[in-house]
Design a protein around this motif. Structure first.
Motif, PDB file in Angstrom:
ATOM      1  N   LEU A   7     -12.230   4.652  10.271  1.00  0.00           N
ATOM      2  CA  LEU A   7     -12.309   3.864   9.043  1.00  0.00           C
ATOM      3  C   LEU A   7     -11.702   4.674   7.910  1.00  0.00           C
ATOM      4  O   LEU A   7     -11.960   5.875   7.788  1.00  0.00           O
ATOM      5  N   GLY A   8     -10.921   4.021   7.082  1.00  0.00           N
ATOM      6  CA  GLY A   8     -10.320   4.716   5.955  1.00  0.00           C
ATOM      7  C   GLY A   8      -9.416   3.791   5.175  1.00  0.00           C
ATOM      8  O   GLY A   8      -9.623   2.578   5.143  1.00  0.00           O
ATOM      9  N   TYR A   9      -8.386   4.391   4.562  1.00  0.00           N
ATOM     10  CA  TYR A   9      -7.438   3.615   3.769  1.00  0.00           C
ATOM     11  C   TYR A   9      -6.020   3.984   4.178  1.00  0.00           C
ATOM     12  O   TYR A   9      -5.693   5.164   4.337  1.00  0.00           O
ATOM     13  N   ARG A  10      -5.201   2.977   4.338  1.00  0.00           N
ATOM     14  CA  ARG A  10      -3.830   3.164   4.810  1.00  0.00           C
ATOM     15  C   ARG A  10      -3.000   4.052   3.877  1.00  0.00           C
ATOM     16  O   ARG A  10      -3.122   3.993   2.648  1.00  0.00           O
ATOM     17  N   ASP A  11      -2.157   4.861   4.484  1.00  0.00           N
ATOM     18  CA  ASP A  11      -1.171   5.651   3.741  1.00  0.00           C
ATOM     19  C   ASP A  11       0.154   4.909   3.883  1.00  0.00           C
ATOM     20  O   ASP A  11       0.971   5.220   4.754  1.00  0.00           O
ATOM     21  N   ALA A  12       0.342   3.898   3.031  1.00  0.00           N
ATOM     22  CA  ALA A  12       1.473   2.986   3.191  1.00  0.00           C
ATOM     23  C   ALA A  12       2.822   3.695   3.104  1.00  0.00           C
ATOM     24  O   ALA A  12       3.789   3.268   3.747  1.00  0.00           O
ATOM     25  N   ASP A  13       2.906   4.779   2.341  1.00  0.00           N
ATOM     26  CA  ASP A  13       4.191   5.470   2.183  1.00  0.00           C
ATOM     27  C   ASP A  13       4.614   6.199   3.450  1.00  0.00           C
ATOM     28  O   ASP A  13       5.808   6.461   3.652  1.00  0.00           O
ATOM     29  N   ARG A  60      -9.270  15.068  17.743  1.00  0.00           N
ATOM     30  CA  ARG A  60      -7.873  14.628  17.635  1.00  0.00           C
ATOM     31  C   ARG A  60      -7.049  14.909  18.890  1.00  0.00           C
ATOM     32  O   ARG A  60      -6.375  13.997  19.392  1.00  0.00           O
ATOM     33  N   PRO A  61      -7.037  16.134  19.456  1.00  0.00           N
ATOM     34  CA  PRO A  61      -6.236  16.343  20.671  1.00  0.00           C
ATOM     35  C   PRO A  61      -6.733  15.543  21.866  1.00  0.00           C
ATOM     36  O   PRO A  61      -5.954  15.212  22.773  1.00  0.00           O
ATOM     37  N   ILE A  62      -8.022  15.217  21.881  1.00  0.00           N
ATOM     38  CA  ILE A  62      -8.579  14.393  22.959  1.00  0.00           C
ATOM     39  C   ILE A  62      -8.066  12.960  22.845  1.00  0.00           C
ATOM     40  O   ILE A  62      -7.962  12.247  23.843  1.00  0.00           O
ATOM     41  N   ALA A  63      -7.704  12.569  21.610  1.00  0.00           N
ATOM     42  CA  ALA A  63      -7.250  11.201  21.339  1.00  0.00           C
ATOM     43  C   ALA A  63      -5.743  11.158  21.124  1.00  0.00           C
ATOM     44  O   ALA A  63      -5.239  10.565  20.170  1.00  0.00           O
ATOM     45  N   MET A  64      -5.015  11.814  22.012  1.00  0.00           N
ATOM     46  CA  MET A  64      -3.545  11.769  22.017  1.00  0.00           C
ATOM     47  C   MET A  64      -2.945  12.188  20.679  1.00  0.00           C
ATOM     48  O   MET A  64      -1.891  11.703  20.264  1.00  0.00           O
ATOM     49  N   ASN A  65      -3.652  13.071  19.978  1.00  0.00           N
ATOM     50  CA  ASN A  65      -3.190  13.643  18.715  1.00  0.00           C
ATOM     51  C   ASN A  65      -2.910  12.587  17.641  1.00  0.00           C
ATOM     52  O   ASN A  65      -2.072  12.789  16.767  1.00  0.00           O
ATOM     53  N   GLN A  66      -3.626  11.477  17.706  1.00  0.00           N
ATOM     54  CA  GLN A  66      -3.422  10.428  16.704  1.00  0.00           C
ATOM     55  C   GLN A  66      -3.966  10.910  15.352  1.00  0.00           C
ATOM     56  O   GLN A  66      -5.142  11.273  15.238  1.00  0.00           O
ATOM     57  N   PRO A  67      -3.115  10.901  14.309  1.00  0.00           N
ATOM     58  CA  PRO A  67      -3.505  11.509  13.029  1.00  0.00           C
ATOM     59  C   PRO A  67      -4.650  10.796  12.322  1.00  0.00           C
ATOM     60  O   PRO A  67      -5.357  11.422  11.524  1.00  0.00           O
ATOM     61  N   GLN A  68      -4.850   9.503  12.612  1.00  0.00           N
ATOM     62  CA  GLN A  68      -5.924   8.776  11.925  1.00  0.00           C
ATOM     63  C   GLN A  68      -7.298   9.382  12.202  1.00  0.00           C
ATOM     64  O   GLN A  68      -8.237   9.198  11.419  1.00  0.00           O
ATOM     65  N   ILE A  69      -7.431  10.085  13.321  1.00  0.00           N
ATOM     66  CA  ILE A  69      -8.715  10.709  13.652  1.00  0.00           C
ATOM     67  C   ILE A  69      -9.146  11.647  12.530  1.00  0.00           C
ATOM     68  O   ILE A  69     -10.271  11.581  12.028  1.00  0.00           O
ATOM     69  N   GLU A  70      -8.236  12.525  12.114  1.00  0.00           N
ATOM     70  CA  GLU A  70      -8.551  13.479  11.052  1.00  0.00           C
ATOM     71  C   GLU A  70      -8.414  12.868   9.670  1.00  0.00           C
ATOM     72  O   GLU A  70      -9.110  13.269   8.734  1.00  0.00           O
ATOM     73  N   GLU A  71      -7.506  11.909   9.511  1.00  0.00           N
ATOM     74  CA  GLU A  71      -7.250  11.329   8.195  1.00  0.00           C
ATOM     75  C   GLU A  71      -8.291  10.295   7.793  1.00  0.00           C
ATOM     76  O   GLU A  71      -8.353   9.891   6.631  1.00  0.00           O
ATOM     77  N   SER A  72      -9.103   9.877   8.730  1.00  0.00           N
ATOM     78  CA  SER A  72     -10.104   8.846   8.454  1.00  0.00           C
ATOM     79  C   SER A  72     -11.231   9.402   7.592  1.00  0.00           C
ATOM     80  O   SER A  72     -11.469  10.614   7.528  1.00  0.00           O
ATOM     81  N   SER A  73     -11.940   8.489   6.962  1.00  0.00           N
ATOM     82  CA  SER A  73     -13.147   8.837   6.217  1.00  0.00           C
ATOM     83  C   SER A  73     -14.332   8.970   7.158  1.00  0.00           C
ATOM     84  O   SER A  73     -15.089   9.939   7.109  1.00  0.00           O
ATOM     85  N   HIS A  74     -14.473   7.984   8.035  1.00  0.00           N
ATOM     86  CA  HIS A  74     -15.536   7.951   9.035  1.00  0.00           C
ATOM     87  C   HIS A  74     -14.908   7.564  10.371  1.00  0.00           C
ATOM     88  O   HIS A  74     -14.018   6.712  10.424  1.00  0.00           O
ATOM     89  N   LEU A  75     -15.389   8.169  11.436  1.00  0.00           N
ATOM     90  CA  LEU A  75     -14.923   7.852  12.773  1.00  0.00           C
ATOM     91  C   LEU A  75     -16.091   7.259  13.559  1.00  0.00           C
ATOM     92  O   LEU A  75     -17.120   7.907  13.729  1.00  0.00           O
ATOM     93  N   ARG A  87      -1.373   5.590   9.820  1.00  0.00           N
ATOM     94  CA  ARG A  87      -1.664   6.765   8.995  1.00  0.00           C
ATOM     95  C   ARG A  87      -2.680   6.370   7.928  1.00  0.00           C
ATOM     96  O   ARG A  87      -2.647   5.254   7.409  1.00  0.00           O
ATOM     97  N   MET A  88      -3.601   7.294   7.627  1.00  0.00           N
ATOM     98  CA  MET A  88      -4.588   7.083   6.587  1.00  0.00           C
ATOM     99  C   MET A  88      -4.467   8.196   5.565  1.00  0.00           C
ATOM    100  O   MET A  88      -3.943   9.279   5.857  1.00  0.00           O
ATOM    101  N   ASN A  89      -4.953   7.934   4.345  1.00  0.00           N
ATOM    102  CA  ASN A  89      -4.713   8.883   3.247  1.00  0.00           C
ATOM    103  C   ASN A  89      -5.863   9.841   2.983  1.00  0.00           C
ATOM    104  O   ASN A  89      -5.808  10.634   2.036  1.00  0.00           O
ATOM    105  N   GLY A  90      -6.925   9.773   3.785  1.00  0.00           N
ATOM    106  CA  GLY A  90      -8.039  10.694   3.620  1.00  0.00           C
ATOM    107  C   GLY A  90      -9.045  10.297   2.566  1.00  0.00           C
ATOM    108  O   GLY A  90     -10.082  10.962   2.414  1.00  0.00           O
ATOM    109  N   GLN A  91      -8.759   9.223   1.814  1.00  0.00           N
ATOM    110  CA  GLN A  91      -9.706   8.781   0.779  1.00  0.00           C
ATOM    111  C   GLN A  91     -11.024   8.361   1.424  1.00  0.00           C
ATOM    112  O   GLN A  91     -11.037   7.695   2.450  1.00  0.00           O
ATOM    113  N   ARG A  92     -12.114   8.722   0.782  1.00  0.00           N
ATOM    114  CA  ARG A  92     -13.428   8.425   1.340  1.00  0.00           C
ATOM    115  C   ARG A  92     -13.807   6.970   1.101  1.00  0.00           C
ATOM    116  O   ARG A  92     -13.625   6.424   0.013  1.00  0.00           O
ATOM    117  N   VAL A  93     -14.353   6.345   2.138  1.00  0.00           N
ATOM    118  CA  VAL A  93     -14.857   4.977   2.025  1.00  0.00           C
ATOM    119  C   VAL A  93     -16.251   5.035   1.426  1.00  0.00           C
ATOM    120  O   VAL A  93     -17.105   5.795   1.905  1.00  0.00           O
TER     121      VAL A  93
END
Length: 209
Positions: free
Chosen positions: A182-188, A60-75, A15-21
């Motif tokens: 690419l992004g930042y982990r959502d550790a929580d 995202r749906p093409i990539a097995m609905n993995q949330p990091q696709i949308e939560e990332s800063s850059h793909l 999981r990523m937190n959406g913060q921009r790199v």
């Protein structure tokens, strides 16, 4: 961070937190990828950088609905050449001659070697070779991201044909191989974030021949 510390720090963030790199970090990661080694120096692949939120939502749906696709800063999408053709090789030779300030004719033997290799392989063999070269650059990208303390998740779990169609890659002579958010982990919210890294024991992994 030193290289081993960086590699111990990194993991495949779920999981990523959406913060921009910051753009300077992204540029250094991309430059490291560009400087990665490849067979014959040909670099038979392209890296697509996707920031558009709507496009990431479609991927995202093409990539097995993995949330990091949308939560990332850059793909980043690593796409290998669909084939190795004479035009690719001619362009590479011209560029090499220009960078090294030498007549292109001095590279004729090298050019003929490349042409011979490409010609004796099938298109699928050339693509598979190009894909392996892309993976070298992909690995360098993961290390470079870790050095920048940017999370990067390696992904093969996606419908390559659907992604190729969405990104119009066939028109560019490309086929997607792997993707890297690419992004930042959502550790929580990431179940993997606090778990120890697991790797094979050194005495089993490294053997003296």
């Amino acid at each position: 961070m030193k290289i081993l510390e960086s590699l111990k720090w990194r993991y495949a963030a779920k999981r990523m937190n959406g913060q921009r790199v910051p753009s300077d970090k992204v540029e250094r990661i991309l430059e490291a990828i560009r400087l990665a080694p490849s067979s014959m120096g040909l670099q038979p692949y392209t890296v697509l950088v996707i920031e558009d939120e709507e496009l990431k939502k479609q991927i995202r749906p093409i990539a097995m609905n993995q949330p990091q696709i949308e939560e990332s800063s850059h793909l980043l999408v690593f796409a290998a050449w669909d084939d190795i053709n004479p035009e690719h090789i001619e362009e590479y030779i011209r560029h090499t001659a220009e960078v090294r300030n030498m007549p292109a004719e001095q590279l004729n033997d090298f050019k003929n070697t490349l042409l011979g290799i490409a010609d004796r392989n099938t298109q699928e063999q050339n693509f598979n070779w190009a894909a392996r070269q892309a993976y070298i650059a992909f690995g360098v990208g993961l290390v470079a991201a870790a050095a920048e303390q940017v999370d990067a998740t390696p992904m093969e779990g996606f419908d390559a044909a659907a992604l190729d169609k969405l990104l119009n890659l066939p028109e560019k002579g490309l086929r997607s191989v792997t993707i890297m958010p690419l992004g930042y982990r959502d550790a929580d919210n990431d179940w993997l974030a606090k778990l120890p890294k697991v790797r094979r024991q050194k005495e089993k992994f490294v053997l003296e021949a």
